[in-house]
Design a protein around this motif. Sequence first.
Motif, PDB file in Angstrom:
ATOM      1  N   PHE A  19      36.132 -26.619 -12.466  1.00  0.00           N
ATOM      2  CA  PHE A  19      35.124 -26.209 -13.451  1.00  0.00           C
ATOM      3  C   PHE A  19      35.626 -26.856 -14.691  1.00  0.00           C
ATOM      4  N   ASN A  20      36.680 -27.245 -14.926  1.00  0.00           N
ATOM      5  CA  ASN A  20      37.304 -28.150 -16.117  1.00  0.00           C
ATOM      6  C   ASN A  20      36.381 -29.657 -16.076  1.00  0.00           C
ATOM      7  N   THR A  21      36.543 -30.116 -14.970  1.00  0.00           N
ATOM      8  CA  THR A  21      35.455 -31.407 -14.630  1.00  0.00           C
ATOM      9  C   THR A  21      34.071 -31.186 -14.980  1.00  0.00           C
ATOM     10  N   LEU A  22      33.623 -30.038 -14.592  1.00  0.00           N
ATOM     11  CA  LEU A  22      32.199 -29.779 -14.576  1.00  0.00           C
ATOM     12  C   LEU A  22      31.906 -29.711 -16.213  1.00  0.00           C
ATOM     13  N   LYS A  23      32.733 -28.952 -16.999  1.00  0.00           N
ATOM     14  CA  LYS A  23      32.343 -28.746 -18.466  1.00  0.00           C
ATOM     15  C   LYS A  23      32.466 -30.179 -19.037  1.00  0.00           C
ATOM     16  N   GLY A  24      33.677 -30.863 -18.885  1.00  0.00           N
ATOM     17  CA  GLY A  24      33.563 -32.205 -19.417  1.00  0.00           C
ATOM     18  C   GLY A  24      32.400 -33.266 -19.162  1.00  0.00           C
ATOM     19  N   ARG A  25      31.838 -33.059 -17.850  1.00  0.00           N
ATOM     20  CA  ARG A  25      30.679 -33.965 -17.559  1.00  0.00           C
ATOM     21  C   ARG A  25      29.590 -33.421 -18.217  1.00  0.00           C
ATOM     22  N   LEU A  26      29.481 -31.933 -18.331  1.00  0.00           N
ATOM     23  CA  LEU A  26      28.076 -31.486 -18.990  1.00  0.00           C
ATOM     24  C   LEU A  26      28.143 -31.786 -20.529  1.00  0.00           C
TER      25      LEU A  26
END
Length: 410
Positions: free
Chosen positions: A71-78
């Motif tokens: 979820f940390n990676t997803l937030k950064g990508r978004l």
Amino acid sequence: MTTTEIRKKIAESSESDWFNSVEVTIEYPHIEFSLTLKGFSSIHKFVSQQLAGWEKLENIPSELNSSKQHFNTLKGRLDNFLNSRHLETKGNLENYWRTEKGQIQKNGNYFTYDSSQTEFLTDINNRIPDSTTGAYNYIVKTNTNLADRNNLIGSLLAYEFDLKDNSEITERRKKEKSSISKIKNDLRSQLSESETQLTGHLTKANQDYQKYVNLIDTFKSEKESLFNDWYDGTDENSGVKDKIAELENTYDSLLSLKKPAEYWNNRAKNLRTQGWISFAALIVFVVLVVWSLGELLWKVPEEIYTSFFADDKSAAIRWSIIYITFISFMAFCIKAITKVMFSSFHLARDSEERNTLTYFYLSLLNDSKVEKEDRQLIMQSLFSRADTGLLKDDSGPTMPNDFISKIINK
């Protein structure tokens, strides 16, 4: 990025409708989780909530670190996608979004921070940390070495958590669990829909705001252009600038003559009041003189009349001198009061005329051009000395010796 910043970025984008229409379906079958989100803001909010929830949990097992990192990676990508792509066209957005959508919908062994399985594994990690791996492998349906005692205990605990037996109690637990999951999914769906609507309203408000700002700027530019055209053309429009200069001169003259005009107006009122006071004093004094003469005529002693026909006329002469002196003094006072009265009325009328002449002069300045000679003549009339009438042909009271000298001169 916060949710507020996300909404602001979307509102600034020319493809805000596309951001509000994107849709993803997140499924984690091993925890019976399935959720469809619509709108970029809703997706970002869900990922941010999951990351915030994971960061609040304490003593989570190492097996769940991959979920937190996911979820940390997803937030950064978004965040990166919105910052770098929010001004792109719709076609480019579609192409770049495919990669991001695949990462979001990636079906891995991920857990949500608020799932019952996460709570179960965290509890096992706190009580029997060596058995956490066996329980985790059982939930994600991964083969584990049951020959290891700790793995076996973990698997058994996970089995008991998932399904004890086929009793009614177990069936009730499953139904309640299913009902709670359904409620959570419905709540997330409603939140996603509300987020999409809110983002849409903000986008529309931002567009309307920009529209009104543009209209105001256009209106301002038009009015400035009209004013500049009018001002630039004043040289050709029948002496507009000369008219403005005349009005300015008239205003300056009004300022310079305002105080004198007020002074003359107030002085006229004061002098008129003084004149009426003098008139009242004159009436009182005349009445007093008439009464005094009546008293002298009616109450004079009898011997005064007989002394005129007697041999010794000294008493008659003495009383005659007293009577003539009294009459002369009375005449002098009446004359002085009369002069003060008429002088006051005369000066009051003069002040009123000066006040009227001041405003007449200002009207001439406004309506026509006044020549320098005429201006000097008017100013001389305004500020010339007024004759009071008090000292002209003035003389003292006529005494008895004046009559004697006149007779001698004759």
